[in-house]
Scaffold this motif. Sequence first.
Motif, PDB file in Angstrom:
ATOM      1  N   UNK A  38       0.619   0.608  -0.831  1.00  0.00           N
ATOM      2  CA  UNK A  38      -0.720   1.155  -0.937  1.00  0.00           C
ATOM      3  C   UNK A  38      -1.720   0.365   0.027  1.00  0.00           C
ATOM      4  N   UNK A  39      -1.761  -1.085  -0.011  1.00  0.00           N
ATOM      5  CA  UNK A  39      -2.727  -1.695   0.788  1.00  0.00           C
ATOM      6  C   UNK A  39      -2.565  -1.327   2.111  1.00  0.00           C
ATOM      7  N   UNK A  40      -1.160  -1.389   2.748  1.00  0.00           N
ATOM      8  CA  UNK A  40      -0.883  -1.304   4.105  1.00  0.00           C
ATOM      9  C   UNK A  40      -1.315   0.136   4.339  1.00  0.00           C
ATOM     10  N   UNK A  41      -1.080   1.103   3.393  1.00  0.00           N
ATOM     11  CA  UNK A  41      -1.522   2.647   3.469  1.00  0.00           C
ATOM     12  C   UNK A  41      -2.940   2.826   3.970  1.00  0.00           C
ATOM     13  N   UNK A  42      -3.631   1.889   2.992  1.00  0.00           N
ATOM     14  CA  UNK A  42      -5.151   2.061   3.142  1.00  0.00           C
ATOM     15  C   UNK A  42      -5.535   1.353   4.646  1.00  0.00           C
ATOM     16  N   UNK A  75       6.849   5.035  -7.650  1.00  0.00           N
ATOM     17  CA  UNK A  75       6.530   5.182  -9.195  1.00  0.00           C
ATOM     18  C   UNK A  75       5.411   5.740  -9.340  1.00  0.00           C
ATOM     19  N   UNK A  76       4.369   5.218  -8.455  1.00  0.00           N
ATOM     20  CA  UNK A  76       2.900   5.926  -8.923  1.00  0.00           C
ATOM     21  C   UNK A  76       2.225   6.450  -7.355  1.00  0.00           C
ATOM     22  N   UNK A  77       1.920   7.740  -7.384  1.00  0.00           N
ATOM     23  CA  UNK A  77       1.619   8.358  -6.230  1.00  0.00           C
ATOM     24  C   UNK A  77       0.437   7.482  -5.338  1.00  0.00           C
ATOM     25  N   UNK A  78       0.382   7.377  -4.314  1.00  0.00           N
ATOM     26  CA  UNK A  78      -0.393   6.647  -3.607  1.00  0.00           C
ATOM     27  C   UNK A  78      -1.931   7.441  -3.558  1.00  0.00           C
ATOM     28  N   UNK A  79      -2.948   6.672  -3.463  1.00  0.00           N
ATOM     29  CA  UNK A  79      -4.211   7.186  -3.486  1.00  0.00           C
ATOM     30  C   UNK A  79      -4.635   7.505  -1.983  1.00  0.00           C
ATOM     31  N   UNK A  80      -5.291   8.360  -1.575  1.00  0.00           N
ATOM     32  CA  UNK A  80      -5.647   8.862  -0.445  1.00  0.00           C
ATOM     33  C   UNK A  80      -7.285   9.339  -0.211  1.00  0.00           C
ATOM     34  N   UNK A 101       4.215  14.818  -1.965  1.00  0.00           N
ATOM     35  CA  UNK A 101       5.180  13.749  -2.592  1.00  0.00           C
ATOM     36  C   UNK A 101       6.562  14.664  -2.728  1.00  0.00           C
ATOM     37  N   UNK A 102       7.564  13.664  -2.452  1.00  0.00           N
ATOM     38  CA  UNK A 102       8.977  14.091  -2.659  1.00  0.00           C
ATOM     39  C   UNK A 102       9.702  13.083  -3.820  1.00  0.00           C
ATOM     40  N   UNK A 103      10.635  13.871  -4.327  1.00  0.00           N
ATOM     41  CA  UNK A 103      11.138  13.060  -5.654  1.00  0.00           C
ATOM     42  C   UNK A 103      11.998  11.932  -5.143  1.00  0.00           C
ATOM     43  N   UNK A 104      12.046  10.799  -6.025  1.00  0.00           N
ATOM     44  CA  UNK A 104      12.892   9.673  -5.404  1.00  0.00           C
ATOM     45  C   UNK A 104      14.220   9.805  -5.848  1.00  0.00           C
ATOM     46  N   UNK A 105      14.924   9.967  -4.755  1.00  0.00           N
ATOM     47  CA  UNK A 105      16.205  10.076  -4.751  1.00  0.00           C
ATOM     48  C   UNK A 105      16.786   9.092  -3.896  1.00  0.00           C
ATOM     49  N   UNK A 106      16.176   7.778  -3.853  1.00  0.00           N
ATOM     50  CA  UNK A 106      16.703   6.781  -2.793  1.00  0.00           C
ATOM     51  C   UNK A 106      16.005   6.725  -1.704  1.00  0.00           C
ATOM     52  N   UNK A 107      16.356   6.192  -0.565  1.00  0.00           N
ATOM     53  CA  UNK A 107      15.810   5.789   0.750  1.00  0.00           C
ATOM     54  C   UNK A 107      15.907   7.228   1.269  1.00  0.00           C
ATOM     55  N   UNK A 108      14.874   8.082   1.689  1.00  0.00           N
ATOM     56  CA  UNK A 108      15.052   9.192   2.572  1.00  0.00           C
ATOM     57  C   UNK A 108      13.667   9.541   3.198  1.00  0.00           C
ATOM     58  N   UNK A 109      13.634   8.524   4.283  1.00  0.00           N
ATOM     59  CA  UNK A 109      12.527   8.603   5.273  1.00  0.00           C
ATOM     60  C   UNK A 109      12.872   9.994   6.157  1.00  0.00           C
TER      61      UNK A 109
END
Length: 463
Positions: free
Chosen positions: A50-54, A80-85, A93-101
């Motif tokens: 979140x901080x880096x995204x901000x 786990x918690x969607x970011x604030x924008x 948002x996509x589901x947490x199914x592992x690393x999916x860059x």
Amino acid sequence: MTDDPRDEEARAQSPRRPRGVPGNRWDLLDGLVPDPLPTVSVVVAHYRQQAELDRTLAALARQDHPAELLEVVVVDDGSPEAPRVPDGVRLVVQADEGFRLSAARNLGVRSSTGEVICFLDADTAPEPGWVTAMSRLPGLAPEAVVVGTRRHADFAGVPVDAPVEQEGPRHELPAPRWLDDAYRGSRDLLDADDRSYRHVIGAVLSCSRSFIETIGGFDEGFTTYGGEDWEWAWRAWRGGALLAHEPAAVAWHDGPDWAGRDSVDRQRQKNGETLVLSGLVPVEGSRPRGLRGTTADVLVRLAAAPSAGTAWLCVDTVLAALPACVVAVPDEHLPLFAADPRVVGASDEAAARAARTARVTVDLPAPVRVRDAAPLLEAVASVGVGTLGTVEVVTAGVAGDEPDGAPGAGGGAPVLRIRSSRAEARALLHGTEELFETRSGRARWCERIEGEPSLAAYLGGWG
């Protein structure tokens, strides 16, 4: 709307029209600016930062590209918690199914609308001119793929809204020297070659929407850190991309380069990435040296053969010269080669698959005998690099009376034609064969097989 012929002339000269340039000569577009400027979508991949995204979003809010032509799409990879924008930024948002860059970037493309797409990671904050610099070439030439300049800084304790163009240099960390050396040595990728995909960094990347839709998005089979950008860049290069590094497009990564991060498994992780890429990028220097990969680098197509003997001799000499290639033969001759998986039938799916992925295609209208492997290897390695796209070999069926060396000027129907996928893709895009050079001439190292050959003499070495 007007029918004034001067308007048509102006449209024909507009910098916004797709501009075809030879080879990788993006320098011929120096000084040009798209008019009008393109709409740009910045796709920001995020996971629990979140901080880096901000910081990154604050930097994007300060871009000098017109705000009405710029959209920002944040793609969260199942935090786990969607970011604030902030307002005006689109969040998907996509589901947490592992690393999916890869999947996140592809979702961002589908969720965006801009003519040019710029990719950033959430922890990589751009300086104010980044979008303008990154979108200029794709706005002029739809096949342009631009990699920006990623620098590293320790932003611990620095307010997220502080100007990164000031704070980055104050807190700068070492940058990867090998990458800076590569850009310097290739004149910012102007002298790109078949291995320059390794100098494309997905965290600071741009291309046109039309180009990524043509070659496809990032390979979603990558589910661990690293490699997805290099595989995509390889496909882009093979598909006709203009590769360019833009020194003025600076974005600051919060923290050290991957090689400088603490990890006891770093070498093992890098080996894992290399193993995957070795099966997907078949060019020399990336593919296995002895093992067979799953992707064809060179496809040889024999259109017809009057007899089993001529087909067999042709294929055997071709494979002696190009042992890693795939050879497609007329279906009626396929049983001759049943023991060799490198030989496939012309109607097989394996031939179609190789045609979709090969960097180079060698077409043989009729059987030929390759007497010297070195010139063929040199021609296969050289097409697609620089401005050379096609090499045609013309012989009169008699070896020994043609000039030595690579083919030069010549006439007659070619007995062998070597064509790069880059030249093919660029010709389809711009509707012209003039963007890559074709060389045609006689050569001693290749001859058409006339009549029925003596295979015993060939194998025994006396004919």
